[in-house]
Design a protein around this motif. Structure first.
Motif, short mmCIF file in Angstrom:
data_model
loop_
_atom_site.label_atom_id
_atom_site.label_comp_id
_atom_site.label_asym_id
_atom_site.label_seq_id
_atom_site.Cartn_x
_atom_site.Cartn_y
_atom_site.Cartn_z
N ILE A 6 -13.12 9.38 -11.09
CA ILE A 6 -12.84 8.17 -10.32
C ILE A 6 -13.56 6.97 -10.93
CG2 ILE A 6 -13.12 7.03 -8.09
CD1 ILE A 6 -12.90 9.83 -6.80
N PHE A 7 -14.84 7.16 -11.25
CA PHE A 7 -15.62 6.05 -11.81
C PHE A 7 -15.01 5.57 -13.12
CE2 PHE A 7 -18.95 4.27 -14.48
CZ PHE A 7 -19.45 3.29 -13.64
N GLU A 43 -8.61 3.25 -5.20
CA GLU A 43 -9.94 3.78 -4.90
C GLU A 43 -9.90 4.68 -3.66
OE1 GLU A 43 -12.72 0.57 -4.67
OE2 GLU A 43 -14.07 1.65 -6.01
N GLU A 44 -9.23 4.21 -2.62
CA GLU A 44 -9.12 4.98 -1.37
C GLU A 44 -8.32 6.27 -1.60
OE1 GLU A 44 -9.20 1.01 1.50
OE2 GLU A 44 -7.34 2.13 1.26
N TYR A 45 -7.26 6.17 -2.40
CA TYR A 45 -6.42 7.34 -2.69
C TYR A 45 -7.25 8.44 -3.33
CZ TYR A 45 -2.57 10.12 -4.59
OH TYR A 45 -1.72 11.15 -4.90
N HIS A 46 -8.02 8.08 -4.34
CA HIS A 46 -8.82 9.09 -5.05
C HIS A 46 -9.95 9.63 -4.19
CE1 HIS A 46 -6.79 9.22 -8.89
NE2 HIS A 46 -6.66 7.90 -8.83
N ALA A 47 -10.45 8.80 -3.29
CA ALA A 47 -11.51 9.27 -2.39
C ALA A 47 -10.97 10.35 -1.44
CB ALA A 47 -12.07 8.10 -1.58
N ARG A 98 0.83 -1.22 0.00
CA ARG A 98 0.00 0.00 0.00
C ARG A 98 0.86 1.26 0.00
NH1 ARG A 98 -5.23 -1.70 1.02
NH2 ARG A 98 -5.28 -3.69 2.08
N GLU A 99 1.95 1.24 0.76
CA GLU A 99 2.86 2.40 0.80
C GLU A 99 3.41 2.71 -0.59
OE1 GLU A 99 4.90 2.51 5.21
OE2 GLU A 99 6.16 2.09 3.49
N VAL A 100 3.87 1.69 -1.28
CA VAL A 100 4.45 1.88 -2.61
C VAL A 100 3.38 2.37 -3.59
CG1 VAL A 100 5.49 0.69 -4.58
CG2 VAL A 100 6.32 0.23 -2.29
N ILE A 101 2.20 1.80 -3.52
CA ILE A 101 1.12 2.23 -4.42
C ILE A 101 0.81 3.71 -4.19
CG2 ILE A 101 -1.33 1.95 -5.00
CD1 ILE A 101 -0.94 -1.06 -4.16
N ASN A 102 0.73 4.13 -2.94
CA ASN A 102 0.46 5.55 -2.64
C ASN A 102 1.59 6.45 -3.15
OD1 ASN A 102 -2.17 5.72 -1.39
ND2 ASN A 102 -1.30 4.51 0.28
N ASP A 117 1.98 10.17 -10.09
CA ASP A 117 1.00 10.31 -11.18
C ASP A 117 -0.25 9.56 -10.76
OD1 ASP A 117 -0.57 10.26 -13.44
OD2 ASP A 117 0.90 9.23 -14.70
N CYS A 118 -1.27 10.30 -10.36
CA CYS A 118 -2.45 9.64 -9.78
C CYS A 118 -3.30 8.89 -10.81
CB CYS A 118 -3.28 10.64 -9.00
SG CYS A 118 -4.11 11.87 -10.00
#
Ligand code: FES
Length: 103
Positions: free
Chosen positions: A74-75, A61-65, A15-19, A25-26
């Motif tokens: 997001i969708f 999904e959580e990041y964009h929220a 999760r850390e690396v993904i964030n 670049d989101c």
């Protein structure tokens, strides 16, 4: 929780690396190989990849929220991300079945 027993990688580390990747670049497409490459690891048996894909989808999904992304953005992005990973899963299953038949 340990996700990759070959490399001893936990879900927290993934999760850390993904964030971090999403901070760069989101809207980038994140795949397990990209996550492992960022950790200077590589898939060995790759049995953990389906779980890593689930973590990628959930974390994205959580990041964009948490950020300023609109619901429409997001969708659209999450639909494309899920579709991409689902196609990869199907292709992987087909590849395994073909190699099993050939053996
Ligand atoms: S369990 Fe992750 S590469 Fe084997």
């Amino acid at each position: 929780m340990l996700v990759c027993s070959c490399n001893y990688i936990t879900d927290h580390e993934i999760r850390e690396v993904i964030n971090e990747l999403l901070d760069q670049d989101c809207w980038q497409l994140i795949v397990p190989a990209k996550v492992y490459h960022a950790m200077e690891k590589r898939g060995r048996c790759c049995g953990c990849f389906p779980n890593v894909v689930d973590i990628i989808i959930q974390t994205t999904e959580e990041y964009h929220a948490r950020h300023d992304s609109t619901d429409a953005e997001i969708f659209d992005f999450m639909s494309r991300l899920r579709e991409f990973h689902e196609e990869n899963r199907r292709a992987d299953i087909e590849r395994r079945q073909k190699s099993h038949r050939a053996a």
